[in-house]
Design an enzyme around this catalytic site. Structure first.
Site, PDB file in Angstrom:
ATOM      1  N   SER A  20       0.833  -1.199   0.000  1.00 12.92           N
ATOM      2  CA  SER A  20       0.000   0.000   0.000  1.00 12.92           C
ATOM      3  C   SER A  20       0.872   1.256   0.000  1.00 12.92           C
ATOM      4  O   SER A  20       1.671   1.442  -0.919  1.00 12.92           O
ATOM      5  CB  SER A  20      -0.965  -0.032   1.194  1.00 12.92           C
ATOM      6  OG  SER A  20      -1.912   0.998   1.097  1.00 12.92           O
ATOM      7  N   HIS A  51      -8.036   1.481  -1.178  1.00 19.04           N
ATOM      8  CA  HIS A  51      -7.946   0.564  -2.314  1.00 19.04           C
ATOM      9  C   HIS A  51      -9.328   0.091  -2.796  1.00 19.04           C
ATOM     10  O   HIS A  51      -9.514  -1.067  -3.163  1.00 19.04           O
ATOM     11  CB  HIS A  51      -7.023  -0.614  -1.983  1.00 19.04           C
ATOM     12  CG  HIS A  51      -5.623  -0.168  -1.665  1.00 19.04           C
ATOM     13  ND1 HIS A  51      -4.766   0.299  -2.635  1.00 19.04           N
ATOM     14  CD2 HIS A  51      -4.966  -0.042  -0.485  1.00 19.04           C
ATOM     15  CE1 HIS A  51      -3.627   0.662  -2.071  1.00 19.04           C
ATOM     16  NE2 HIS A  51      -3.728   0.473  -0.769  1.00 19.04           N
TER      17      HIS A  51
END
Length: 212
Positions: free
Chosen positions: A32, A136
């Site tokens: 991430s 996300h």
């Protein structure tokens, strides 16, 4: 907006300690936000630009009004998690494929709460994460365009080692425009960390060191 710049600073400090001990790497991968620090470690981003982008990314991810959504970690084989989502027709994304047997769901708070209850009924382990948004997923897609705009003024250097991407699981493209597009779109696309690590293993990497 506080956590991401802090993660960057701590990760670079940890790497500096390893560098003092002569530890180097042939490839890098981040999870991430960590994809930024991986690109910095490989020489693609300068430390100054990493901090600038960390602040921008954090501000963009924290922006917005209304329900920003939530996330739920599920301890079960990924195939079973996908099957669970399909069976109950939940409007959620399998946002993080962290290990073959652990994933994270992302979406509206209502759907996350519903999923948590259903998991409990099915005897599956789920844990809500203390996050400020449904990372996300489509709920943070609005951040991609301004982040891409911010990347335009950033110089991408030539990678000194391979950097594997969350979105594709493959090595970052050498072409700057494609690399910047991949990094900007990563904000709203799932993290396939499993594919990332498997591809590194397939490339011959056997020693993995977690930094940060």
């Amino acid at each position: 907006e506080n956590a991401q710049p802090a993660l960057g600073a701590v990760s670079l400090a940890a790497r500096a300690v390893l560098t003092d001990f002569g530890v180097t790497a042939e490839a890098y991968a981040g999870h991430s936000y960590g994809e930024l620090t991986a690109l910095c470690a490989a020489g693609v981003l300068s430390e100054e630009d990493l901090h600038r982008l960390s602040r921008l990314r954090g501000e963009l991810m924290a922006a917005g009004e209304g329900d920003r959504g939530s996330m739920l970690a599920v301890s079960a084989p990924l195939e079973k998690v996908e099957q669970f989502l399909a069976e109950h027709q939940l409007d959620l994304v399998l946002a993080n494929r962290n290990t073959p047997e652990q994933g994270v769901l992302s979406g509206s708070t209502t759907e996350i709460d519903k999923a948590a209850q259903l998991l409990e009924q099915h005897g599956l382990r789920g844990k809500k994460l203390s996050v400020s948004a449904a990372f996300h997923s489509g709920l943070v897609a609005d951040a991609s365009a301004p982040f891409a705009e911010g990347l335009q003024g950033i110089r991408f250097g030539k990678a000194m080692a391979s950097v594997y991407a969350n979105t594709t699981g493959k090595i970052y493209p050498a072409e700057t425009a494609k690399a910047k597009q991949l990094l900007a779109e990563q904000l709203a696309k799932p993290v396939d960390f499993v594919a990332e690590i498997e591809n590194m293993y397939a490339a011959g990497i056997r020693t993995f060191v977690e930094v940060g």
